[in-house]
Design a protein around this motif. Sequence first.
Motif, short mmCIF file in Angstrom:
data_model
loop_
_atom_site.label_atom_id
_atom_site.label_comp_id
_atom_site.label_asym_id
_atom_site.label_seq_id
_atom_site.Cartn_x
_atom_site.Cartn_y
_atom_site.Cartn_z
N VAL A 57 1.19 -1.02 -0.33
CA VAL A 57 0.18 0.05 -0.51
C VAL A 57 0.96 0.97 -0.07
O VAL A 57 2.09 0.84 0.16
CB VAL A 57 -1.16 -0.38 0.95
N PRO A 58 1.01 2.30 -0.27
CA PRO A 58 0.53 3.37 -0.15
C PRO A 58 1.48 4.03 0.60
O PRO A 58 0.87 4.01 2.22
CB PRO A 58 0.04 4.66 -1.17
N ALA A 59 2.50 4.75 0.94
CA ALA A 59 3.58 5.58 2.22
C ALA A 59 2.05 5.67 3.08
O ALA A 59 2.59 5.65 4.45
CB ALA A 59 4.69 5.78 2.00
N THR A 60 1.50 6.39 2.50
CA THR A 60 0.21 7.41 3.50
C THR A 60 -0.67 6.94 3.50
O THR A 60 -1.25 7.45 4.40
CB THR A 60 0.05 8.72 2.67
N ALA A 61 -0.95 5.36 3.24
CA ALA A 61 -2.21 4.38 3.18
C ALA A 61 -2.29 4.49 5.14
O ALA A 61 -3.66 4.36 5.86
CB ALA A 61 -2.17 3.42 3.41
N GLY A 62 -1.85 5.30 6.24
CA GLY A 62 -1.80 5.14 7.91
C GLY A 62 -2.69 5.63 7.37
O GLY A 62 -3.51 6.03 8.72
N THR A 63 -2.66 6.79 7.08
CA THR A 63 -4.19 7.75 7.22
C THR A 63 -5.40 6.87 7.41
O THR A 63 -6.63 7.69 7.93
CB THR A 63 -4.73 8.63 5.85
N PHE A 64 -5.50 5.74 6.45
CA PHE A 64 -6.75 4.74 6.89
C PHE A 64 -6.84 4.07 7.81
O PHE A 64 -7.80 2.87 7.96
CB PHE A 64 -7.08 4.06 5.35
N ALA A 65 -5.58 3.46 9.06
CA ALA A 65 -5.55 2.69 9.93
C ALA A 65 -6.43 1.84 10.50
O ALA A 65 -6.07 1.11 10.92
CB ALA A 65 -3.78 2.57 9.78
N GLY A 66 -6.93 3.84 11.15
CA GLY A 66 -7.82 3.18 12.15
C GLY A 66 -8.97 2.43 12.04
O GLY A 66 -9.72 1.49 12.82
N SER A 67 -9.16 2.03 10.27
CA SER A 67 -10.07 0.88 10.23
C SER A 67 -9.14 -0.24 10.03
O SER A 67 -10.34 -1.85 9.48
CB SER A 67 -10.87 1.39 9.20
N TRP A 68 -8.23 -0.62 10.20
CA TRP A 68 -8.10 -1.96 10.02
C TRP A 68 -7.92 -2.95 11.09
O TRP A 68 -8.05 -2.71 11.95
CB TRP A 68 -5.96 -1.70 9.60
N LYS A 69 -7.86 -4.44 10.83
CA LYS A 69 -7.74 -5.08 11.75
C LYS A 69 -7.08 -4.94 12.70
O LYS A 69 -5.74 -4.47 12.54
CB LYS A 69 -7.99 -6.41 11.30
N ASP A 70 -7.32 -4.91 13.92
CA ASP A 70 -6.62 -5.00 16.09
C ASP A 70 -5.39 -6.01 15.66
O ASP A 70 -6.35 -7.22 15.01
CB ASP A 70 -7.14 -5.05 17.20
N TRP A 71 -3.91 -5.94 15.28
CA TRP A 71 -3.04 -7.62 15.41
C TRP A 71 -3.47 -7.98 16.54
O TRP A 71 -2.95 -7.01 18.16
CB TRP A 71 -1.39 -6.66 14.87
N GLU A 72 -3.92 -9.22 17.04
CA GLU A 72 -3.64 -9.29 18.39
C GLU A 72 -2.68 -10.89 18.10
O GLU A 72 -2.64 -11.84 16.77
CB GLU A 72 -4.69 -10.14 18.93
N PRO A 73 -2.06 -11.46 19.47
CA PRO A 73 -1.55 -12.50 19.25
C PRO A 73 -1.80 -13.89 19.37
O PRO A 73 -1.79 -14.63 20.84
CB PRO A 73 -0.08 -12.50 20.35
N ASP A 74 -2.36 -14.14 17.81
CA ASP A 74 -3.73 -15.27 18.05
C ASP A 74 -3.24 -16.95 17.49
O ASP A 74 -3.93 -17.85 17.73
CB ASP A 74 -4.97 -15.02 17.76
N GLY A 75 -2.13 -16.79 17.56
CA GLY A 75 -1.19 -17.99 16.94
C GLY A 75 -1.44 -17.84 15.10
O GLY A 75 -0.72 -19.35 14.41
N LYS A 76 -2.03 -17.03 14.85
CA LYS A 76 -2.67 -17.28 13.67
C LYS A 76 -1.26 -16.90 12.82
O LYS A 76 -0.86 -16.25 13.12
CB LYS A 76 -3.75 -17.07 12.83
#
Length: 152
Positions: A36-55
């Motif tokens: 994704v573009p370097a500026t994509a963090g603009t939209f990161a608030g809607s990305w899935k939360d990273w969790e240590p689920d072993g997947k």
Amino acid sequence: MSEILENKEIVLQNIRELKACGAEMTEAIAAAGKDVPATAGTFAGSWKDWEPDGKNAAAKSLWLYQGIGYQARTAIQKISEYAPDKATNNYAVRPIPDAKGVFPGALNMDVDVGMKVRDWEDGKVYLCYANPITSLQWAPHNVPASFQLYEG
């Protein structure tokens, strides 16, 4: 006065819709296995939360972790030891900009020409005027071939 408030609500609704479309677009780019573009963090608030689920996290997948956007550079198992702030070489940082469009500088972030980045050492804002960077390794003030002090 009520017309101004009504126009404000229209503008805010348009911004919300644009952010939703941008988030969908970044997710589609990542799902296609692309950076994704370097500026994509603009939209990161809607990305899935990273969790240590072993997947396993797929290469190019997008994550929000501790208020910062990340894109996995490689496939990686989601365990505590491989969190984005620990297994730093496996993630591209996609920081979320402030209200003025300034991205907080961070090690391993990608930077495109035109981005304003706050230096993590001196706190000043720098403009990337040339030479886009993949995986920033030095504070912007130490990279004069790409950054100049922003006077805006």
